[in-house]
Design a protein around this motif. Structure first.
Motif, PDB file in Angstrom:
ATOM      1  N   UNK A  25       0.850  -1.188   0.000  1.00 22.14           N
ATOM      2  CA  UNK A  25       0.000   0.000   0.000  1.00 22.14           C
ATOM      3  C   UNK A  25       0.887   1.240   0.000  1.00 22.14           C
ATOM      4  N   UNK A  26       0.512   2.227  -0.834  1.00 24.20           N
ATOM      5  CA  UNK A  26       1.394   3.381  -1.053  1.00 24.20           C
ATOM      6  C   UNK A  26       0.691   4.699  -0.808  1.00 24.20           C
ATOM      7  N   UNK A  27       1.485   5.683  -0.412  1.00 27.60           N
ATOM      8  CA  UNK A  27       1.067   7.085  -0.396  1.00 27.60           C
ATOM      9  C   UNK A  27       1.980   7.846  -1.341  1.00 27.60           C
ATOM     10  N   UNK A  28       1.397   8.767  -2.110  1.00 28.08           N
ATOM     11  CA  UNK A  28       2.173   9.585  -3.045  1.00 28.08           C
ATOM     12  C   UNK A  28       2.079  11.022  -2.534  1.00 28.08           C
ATOM     13  N   UNK A  29       3.223  11.642  -2.325  1.00 26.08           N
ATOM     14  CA  UNK A  29       3.278  12.967  -1.714  1.00 26.08           C
ATOM     15  C   UNK A  29       3.709  14.002  -2.744  1.00 26.08           C
ATOM     16  N   UNK A  30       2.875  15.048  -2.915  1.00 25.02           N
ATOM     17  CA  UNK A  30       3.238  16.220  -3.733  1.00 25.02           C
ATOM     18  C   UNK A  30       3.642  15.856  -5.158  1.00 25.02           C
ATOM     19  N   UNK A  31       2.660  15.459  -5.922  1.00 23.13           N
ATOM     20  CA  UNK A  31       2.906  15.159  -7.331  1.00 23.13           C
ATOM     21  C   UNK A  31       2.890  16.443  -8.163  1.00 23.13           C
ATOM     22  N   UNK A  32       3.358  16.319  -9.404  1.00 24.93           N
ATOM     23  CA  UNK A  32       3.431  17.444 -10.345  1.00 24.93           C
ATOM     24  C   UNK A  32       2.674  17.043 -11.601  1.00 24.93           C
ATOM     25  N   UNK A  33       1.774  17.921 -12.058  1.00 19.72           N
ATOM     26  CA  UNK A  33       0.872  17.576 -13.160  1.00 19.72           C
ATOM     27  C   UNK A  33       1.616  17.065 -14.388  1.00 19.72           C
ATOM     28  N   UNK A  34       2.703  17.739 -14.733  1.00 20.24           N
ATOM     29  CA  UNK A  34       3.436  17.358 -15.955  1.00 20.24           C
ATOM     30  C   UNK A  34       4.155  16.018 -15.797  1.00 20.24           C
ATOM     31  N   UNK A  35       4.222  15.501 -14.599  1.00 20.50           N
ATOM     32  CA  UNK A  35       4.944  14.253 -14.364  1.00 20.50           C
ATOM     33  C   UNK A  35       4.004  13.084 -14.057  1.00 20.50           C
ATOM     34  N   UNK A  58      -1.307  23.741  -0.429  1.00 11.39           N
ATOM     35  CA  UNK A  58      -1.715  24.218  -1.761  1.00 11.39           C
ATOM     36  C   UNK A  58      -0.516  24.965  -2.345  1.00 11.39           C
ATOM     37  N   UNK A  59       0.106  24.371  -3.342  1.00 14.47           N
ATOM     38  CA  UNK A  59       1.348  24.898  -3.910  1.00 14.47           C
ATOM     39  C   UNK A  59       1.079  26.114  -4.796  1.00 14.47           C
ATOM     40  N   UNK A  60       2.070  27.015  -4.854  1.00 16.28           N
ATOM     41  CA  UNK A  60       1.951  28.207  -5.695  1.00 16.28           C
ATOM     42  C   UNK A  60       2.856  28.144  -6.914  1.00 16.28           C
ATOM     43  N   UNK A  61       3.717  27.143  -6.972  1.00 15.41           N
ATOM     44  CA  UNK A  61       4.737  27.120  -8.030  1.00 15.41           C
ATOM     45  C   UNK A  61       4.513  26.025  -9.061  1.00 15.41           C
ATOM     46  N   UNK A  62       3.615  25.090  -8.757  1.00 14.07           N
ATOM     47  CA  UNK A  62       3.320  24.043  -9.728  1.00 14.07           C
ATOM     48  C   UNK A  62       1.913  23.529  -9.442  1.00 14.07           C
ATOM     49  N   UNK A  63       1.351  22.853 -10.431  1.00 14.53           N
ATOM     50  CA  UNK A  63       0.023  22.261 -10.260  1.00 14.53           C
ATOM     51  C   UNK A  63       0.186  20.793  -9.913  1.00 14.53           C
ATOM     52  N   UNK A 217      -1.901  30.586 -12.037  1.00 12.23           N
ATOM     53  CA  UNK A 217      -2.577  29.374 -12.503  1.00 12.23           C
ATOM     54  C   UNK A 217      -2.400  28.216 -11.522  1.00 12.23           C
ATOM     55  N   UNK A 218      -1.315  28.260 -10.736  1.00 16.17           N
ATOM     56  CA  UNK A 218      -1.036  27.106  -9.869  1.00 16.17           C
ATOM     57  C   UNK A 218      -2.037  27.020  -8.716  1.00 16.17           C
ATOM     58  N   UNK A 219      -2.293  28.131  -8.052  1.00 18.96           N
ATOM     59  CA  UNK A 219      -3.168  28.060  -6.877  1.00 18.96           C
ATOM     60  C   UNK A 219      -4.587  27.620  -7.260  1.00 18.96           C
ATOM     61  N   UNK A 220      -5.232  28.267  -8.252  1.00 21.54           N
ATOM     62  CA  UNK A 220      -6.566  27.760  -8.618  1.00 21.54           C
ATOM     63  C   UNK A 220      -6.530  26.341  -9.161  1.00 21.54           C
ATOM     64  N   UNK A 221      -5.450  25.981  -9.890  1.00 23.14           N
ATOM     65  CA  UNK A 221      -5.330  24.617 -10.404  1.00 23.14           C
ATOM     66  C   UNK A 221      -5.234  23.608  -9.280  1.00 23.14           C
ATOM     67  N   UNK A 222      -4.570  23.980  -8.207  1.00 18.61           N
ATOM     68  CA  UNK A 222      -4.436  23.074  -7.079  1.00 18.61           C
ATOM     69  C   UNK A 222      -5.716  22.975  -6.254  1.00 18.61           C
ATOM     70  N   UNK A 224      -8.389  22.607  -7.578  1.00 20.74           N
ATOM     71  CA  UNK A 224      -9.117  21.585  -8.342  1.00 20.74           C
ATOM     72  C   UNK A 224      -8.319  20.275  -8.402  1.00 20.74           C
ATOM     73  N   UNK A 225      -7.277  20.146  -7.595  1.00 14.21           N
ATOM     74  CA  UNK A 225      -6.456  18.925  -7.556  1.00 14.21           C
ATOM     75  C   UNK A 225      -5.811  18.608  -8.899  1.00 14.21           C
ATOM     76  N   UNK A 226      -5.628  19.625  -9.733  1.00 16.17           N
ATOM     77  CA  UNK A 226      -4.999  19.394 -11.033  1.00 16.17           C
ATOM     78  C   UNK A 226      -5.951  18.872 -12.091  1.00 16.17           C
ATOM     79  N   UNK A 227      -7.251  18.787 -11.756  1.00 14.16           N
ATOM     80  CA  UNK A 227      -8.244  18.378 -12.753  1.00 14.16           C
ATOM     81  C   UNK A 227      -8.674  19.621 -13.538  1.00 14.16           C
ATOM     82  N   UNK A 228      -7.914  19.964 -14.561  1.00 14.70           N
ATOM     83  CA  UNK A 228      -8.139  21.252 -15.234  1.00 14.70           C
ATOM     84  C   UNK A 228      -9.128  21.108 -16.381  1.00 14.70           C
TER      85      UNK A 228
END
Lengths: 228, 228
Positions: A25-35, A58-63, A217-222, A224-228
């Motif tokens: 069982x896994x937890x994934x911490x702080x993913x990046x949309x482009x990855x 809620x990150x400000x530098x990436x989604x 774009x990062x804060x509003x995108x986050x 929405x959990x990156x569901x843009x």
């Protein structure tokens, strides 16, 4: 508990895949949309079941890529209750615990960079987000950041953890990948060696950092959990 | 045994600080000249005594910091005997062993990227240089590289290690930081799943990679251990 650290070169972000060896069982911490594609493939190759997608704030530098990964692999998205997320499954707060196989994930509220920072404690490791960085700490000048709260989170919460606790930050800009609480108490340039609050605040107020390029774009995108 | 992974953003190089917890004797693997000050400070903060400066090979993409670190902190520079180094203290070969406190460093000769690649084995971890990368392997088209030798090093030497051996490469270009031998046997895109030699060679011959930008200064600089 196993940890795999992944890096996004564009935003200098560390993503972590953490899993319980017995149950996978896994937890994934702080993913990046482009990855997301990279991470989904890696998680799949490792044979893991995603139970939690943990956001340190809620990150400000990436989604985040949490929403798209949840769609593909399942799992519950966890954010702090202060974050006003529109899409998270769990709004966590100080003291909450989540089970990951035989491991327990503990939630520490460590605000200061934002009002919704969480440090996740798992098996002797602290995933400190943008609160405690290696020899450094997150900025405090936007997103309801606060010098007072940052100082308190660092000195009264994180520095009270056992000294051999491993520190895994959300970012690094000098090529460091990890640290320990003991090292940071001694060598953190902003708050180590029992630096007084006023000296800490003077450093933070003098940083004069530019806003992150993608904050609009990062804060509003986050939210929405990156569901843009 | 403790491992600290450091990264150079300009050349995508991983440097490793490895130490024995009982004695604080350390080995530093694949340093980068421009990062010497960072590394010296970090080693000093960790309270370590540098016993060995290990080079996985004569690099073509960056200049080592081993010479300057030796000047400041001591330690013996180790390279493979094929490397014609003008400045190393130890010319190592297959089967050599070095003591690091209670730990033993074992030398595997794993040529193919160059003729002088070493994989250092320490306490269940393999520092594979540019031979085995995460899901990938080093190029074979210069510095006496060889498809045949690379295939042999990967499949007959590294893939014979225990499957849970941790793999720490000298570079990564996708944000991966580590792997295991078991994963690479299964998922390495160039040589995993018992890919036949001819299929591997076809992939390698079709890469058409440009020369590293700094090869003309890096190779001679590394022959001098970065003492320019």
């Amino acid at each position: 508990m196993k940890i795999r650290q992944l890096f996004d070169y564009d935003t200098w972000t560390y993503t972590y895949i953490v899993w319980d060896e017995a149950t996978l069982e896994a937890a994934i911490i702080d993913t990046v949309l482009e990855k997301v594609d990279r991470d989904v493939q890696h998680i799949t190759e490792l044979g893991l079941t995603v139970k939690y997608l943990l956001e340190t704030h809620i990150h400000a530098d990436h989604i985040t890529g949490a929403g798209p990964i949840r769609k593909k692999l399942g799992g519950q998205i966890v954010v702090h209750k202060n974050s006003n997320s529109e899409c998270a499954d769990i709004l966590a707060q100080e003291g909450d615990e989540f089970k990951l196989g035989e491991q327990t994930i503990r939630v520490l509220h460590t605000p200061g960079h934002t009002n919704n920072d969480i440090t996740y404690l798992i098996d002797g490791a602290a995933f400190t987000g943008d609160t405690l960085l290696v020899r450094d700490c997150g900025r405090t000048d936007f997103q309801l950041g606060s010098n007072e709260q940052m100082y308190h989170s660092l000195t009264e919460k994180l520095f009270k953890l056992p000294e051999d606790t491993l520190v895994f930050p959300a970012h690094d800009y000098k090529g460091f990948s990890q640290s320990t609480i003991g090292e940071e108490k001694q060598f953190n340039v902003r708050v180590g060696q029992q630096k007084a609050y006023q000296d800490f605040a003077t450093i933070m107020d003098g940083l004069n950092l530019p806003n992150p390029k993608r904050i609009d774009i990062a804060v509003p995108g986050n939210m929405k959990c990156g569901n843009l």
